[in-house]
Every structure is written in C-alpha cells, then in structure tokens.
Design a protein around this motif. Structure first.
Motif, PDB file in Angstrom:
ATOM      1  N   LEU A 153       0.837  -1.199   0.000  1.00 46.67           N
ATOM      2  CA  LEU A 153       0.000   0.000   0.000  1.00 46.67           C
ATOM      3  C   LEU A 153       0.871   1.247   0.000  1.00 46.67           C
ATOM      4  CD1 LEU A 153      -2.817   1.331   0.385  1.00 46.67           C
ATOM      5  CD2 LEU A 153      -2.394   1.187   2.852  1.00 46.67           C
ATOM      6  N   THR A 154       0.606   2.122  -0.950  1.00 47.71           N
ATOM      7  CA  THR A 154       1.257   3.430  -0.948  1.00 47.71           C
ATOM      8  C   THR A 154       0.197   4.501  -1.129  1.00 47.71           C
ATOM      9  OG1 THR A 154       1.698   3.326  -3.331  1.00 47.71           O
ATOM     10  CG2 THR A 154       3.449   2.584  -1.872  1.00 47.71           C
ATOM     11  N   CYS A 155       0.361   5.591  -0.409  1.00 45.46           N
ATOM     12  CA  CYS A 155      -0.583   6.704  -0.484  1.00 45.46           C
ATOM     13  C   CYS A 155       0.191   8.011  -0.537  1.00 45.46           C
ATOM     14  CB  CYS A 155      -1.500   6.738   0.735  1.00 45.46           C
ATOM     15  SG  CYS A 155      -2.495   5.260   0.997  1.00 45.46           S
ATOM     16  N   THR A 156      -0.426   8.994  -1.169  1.00 44.26           N
ATOM     17  CA  THR A 156       0.122  10.345  -1.176  1.00 44.26           C
ATOM     18  C   THR A 156      -0.939  11.292  -0.635  1.00 44.26           C
ATOM     19  OG1 THR A 156      -0.615  10.699  -3.445  1.00 44.26           O
ATOM     20  CG2 THR A 156       1.637   9.901  -3.147  1.00 44.26           C
ATOM     21  N   VAL A 157      -0.482  12.413  -0.144  1.00 42.36           N
ATOM     22  CA  VAL A 157      -1.395  13.420   0.401  1.00 42.36           C
ATOM     23  C   VAL A 157      -1.226  14.702  -0.408  1.00 42.36           C
ATOM     24  CG1 VAL A 157       0.224  14.198   2.198  1.00 42.36           C
ATOM     25  CG2 VAL A 157      -2.237  14.512   2.524  1.00 42.36           C
ATOM     26  N   SER A 196      -1.969  25.576   3.126  1.00 46.20           N
ATOM     27  CA  SER A 196      -2.383  24.439   3.941  1.00 46.20           C
ATOM     28  C   SER A 196      -1.280  23.398   3.931  1.00 46.20           C
ATOM     29  CB  SER A 196      -3.693  23.841   3.418  1.00 46.20           C
ATOM     30  OG  SER A 196      -3.520  23.341   2.107  1.00 46.20           O
ATOM     31  N   GLY A 197      -1.299  22.579   4.958  1.00 47.56           N
ATOM     32  CA  GLY A 197      -0.323  21.505   5.077  1.00 47.56           C
ATOM     33  C   GLY A 197      -0.990  20.272   5.630  1.00 47.56           C
ATOM     34  N   ALA A 198      -0.392  19.112   5.364  1.00 44.24           N
ATOM     35  CA  ALA A 198      -0.993  17.872   5.845  1.00 44.24           C
ATOM     36  C   ALA A 198       0.058  16.782   5.959  1.00 44.24           C
ATOM     37  CB  ALA A 198      -2.110  17.414   4.915  1.00 44.24           C
ATOM     38  N   ILE A 199      -0.145  15.937   6.938  1.00 45.21           N
ATOM     39  CA  ILE A 199       0.581  14.676   7.089  1.00 45.21           C
ATOM     40  C   ILE A 199      -0.461  13.569   7.048  1.00 45.21           C
ATOM     41  CG2 ILE A 199       1.934  13.247   8.673  1.00 45.21           C
ATOM     42  CD1 ILE A 199       3.170  15.837   9.753  1.00 45.21           C
ATOM     43  N   LEU A 200      -0.137  12.481   6.371  1.00 46.16           N
ATOM     44  CA  LEU A 200      -1.066  11.361   6.222  1.00 46.16           C
ATOM     45  C   LEU A 200      -0.421  10.096   6.762  1.00 46.16           C
ATOM     46  CD1 LEU A 200      -3.746  10.309   4.907  1.00 46.16           C
ATOM     47  CD2 LEU A 200      -2.345   9.723   2.926  1.00 46.16           C
ATOM     48  N   GLY A 201      -1.154   9.399   7.613  1.00 50.39           N
ATOM     49  CA  GLY A 201      -0.767   8.046   8.006  1.00 50.39           C
ATOM     50  C   GLY A 201      -1.672   7.070   7.286  1.00 50.39           C
ATOM     51  N   TYR A 202      -1.089   6.061   6.671  1.00 46.93           N
ATOM     52  CA  TYR A 202      -1.913   5.090   5.930  1.00 46.93           C
ATOM     53  C   TYR A 202      -1.528   3.670   6.326  1.00 46.93           C
ATOM     54  CZ  TYR A 202       2.151   5.296   2.751  1.00 46.93           C
ATOM     55  OH  TYR A 202       3.421   5.302   2.232  1.00 46.93           O
ATOM     56  N   GLN A 207       2.670   3.551   7.043  1.00 47.34           N
ATOM     57  CA  GLN A 207       3.631   4.560   7.481  1.00 47.34           C
ATOM     58  C   GLN A 207       2.989   5.938   7.386  1.00 47.34           C
ATOM     59  OE1 GLN A 207       7.040   4.583   4.901  1.00 47.34           O
ATOM     60  NE2 GLN A 207       5.812   4.577   3.050  1.00 47.34           N
ATOM     61  N   PHE A 208       3.762   6.937   7.766  1.00 52.22           N
ATOM     62  CA  PHE A 208       3.324   8.322   7.656  1.00 52.22           C
ATOM     63  C   PHE A 208       4.103   9.013   6.547  1.00 52.22           C
ATOM     64  CE2 PHE A 208       1.924   7.236  11.860  1.00 52.22           C
ATOM     65  CZ  PHE A 208       0.752   7.956  12.019  1.00 52.22           C
ATOM     66  N   THR A 209       3.424   9.890   5.828  1.00 54.66           N
ATOM     67  CA  THR A 209       4.105  10.702   4.817  1.00 54.66           C
ATOM     68  C   THR A 209       4.843  11.844   5.522  1.00 54.66           C
ATOM     69  OG1 THR A 209       2.270  12.254   4.537  1.00 54.66           O
ATOM     70  CG2 THR A 209       2.224  10.265   3.165  1.00 54.66           C
ATOM     71  N   SER A 210       5.764  12.470   4.820  1.00 53.55           N
ATOM     72  CA  SER A 210       6.287  13.734   5.313  1.00 53.55           C
ATOM     73  C   SER A 210       5.221  14.805   5.058  1.00 53.55           C
ATOM     74  CB  SER A 210       7.597  14.087   4.616  1.00 53.55           C
ATOM     75  OG  SER A 210       7.431  14.051   3.223  1.00 53.55           O
ATOM     76  N   GLU A 211       5.347  15.940   5.738  1.00 56.66           N
ATOM     77  CA  GLU A 211       4.319  16.977   5.577  1.00 56.66           C
ATOM     78  C   GLU A 211       4.392  17.573   4.174  1.00 56.66           C
ATOM     79  OE1 GLU A 211       1.995  20.425   8.000  1.00 56.66           O
ATOM     80  OE2 GLU A 211       3.948  19.817   8.711  1.00 56.66           O
ATOM     81  N   ALA A 212       3.225  17.708   3.567  1.00 57.05           N
ATOM     82  CA  ALA A 212       3.107  18.330   2.248  1.00 57.05           C
ATOM     83  C   ALA A 212       2.390  19.652   2.414  1.00 57.05           C
ATOM     84  CB  ALA A 212       2.338  17.415   1.296  1.00 57.05           C
ATOM     85  N   TYR A 213       2.669  20.581   1.534  1.00 58.63           N
ATOM     86  CA  TYR A 213       2.062  21.916   1.612  1.00 58.63           C
ATOM     87  C   TYR A 213       1.449  22.293   0.270  1.00 58.63           C
ATOM     88  CZ  TYR A 213       4.821  22.359   5.862  1.00 58.63           C
ATOM     89  OH  TYR A 213       5.366  22.155   7.104  1.00 58.63           O
TER      90      TYR A 213
END
Length: 102
Positions: free
Chosen positions: A4-8, A76-82, A90-96
């Motif tokens: 599983l891979t996800c992006t935010v 805006s910024g976000a971190i995603l855990g999937y 895992q968690f993504t690094s913060e995206a803006y």
C-alpha cells in the motif's frame, strides 16, 4: 498483494462561506483500511487551525480544514498516516499547498 502506498495533496486555501477552507486529498494505490489525516491552515506561516481526522476503507478520500477569514497569505499543510488491514503502513512527510493571497 501490492504494498500500500498513499500520497497526500493539500488543496490551495480558498475564501468560502465558512471562512478560509482547504480540501486535503489522499490518493492510494489500493484500499487503505485506515487513513489518519493531520491537516492545518497556515496564516503567514503560523498554524491557525487544525483538523485531525480518520477515514476508513478508501482509495481516495478527503478532509477539509477551515479557519476564520483574515486577509493575507495562506497555505495548507498535511501529514497522512496510511495503514492496511494488517496494520502495516507509514506516515508521509508533511506536504504543503501553494501559498495564496486571500
């Protein structure tokens, strides 16, 4: 089974009826059992609103974060855990988003 891979993807803030709002999307390559969003709106680089939310069983889903309107520079910024159904993830690094003047 594919890993599983996800992006935010935090959307550019906009001035709406509720104030300043950003829609934050998560996109995954397969069904994510649990998506944990940590989202924030930044006004001149300072966090002024957060929305932490959990979604279940989706490949693309979103949350919104809203703050009272002030004229100025927003992003805006976000971190995603999937995580899959076995709890692997895992968690993504913060995206803006881009910074926008409202």
């Amino acid at each position: 089974m594919a890993v599983l891979t996800c992006t935010v993807s935090p959307g550019k803030p906009y001035h709406g009826t509720a104030g300043v709002t950003s829609t934050v999307w998560a996109y995954c390559n397969s069904n994510a059992a649990t998506l944990t969003f940590g989202t924030a709106l930044y006004f001149y680089g300072s966090s002024v609103s957060q929305n932490n939310a959990t979604k279940h069983n989706c490949t693309s889903c979103y949350v919104t974060v809203t703050a009272p309107y002030q004229a100025g520079q927003w992003k805006s910024g976000a971190i995603l855990g999937y995580f899959d159904s076995s709890g692997n993830g895992q968690f993504t690094s913060e995206a803006y988003s881009a910074t926008v003047g409202l």
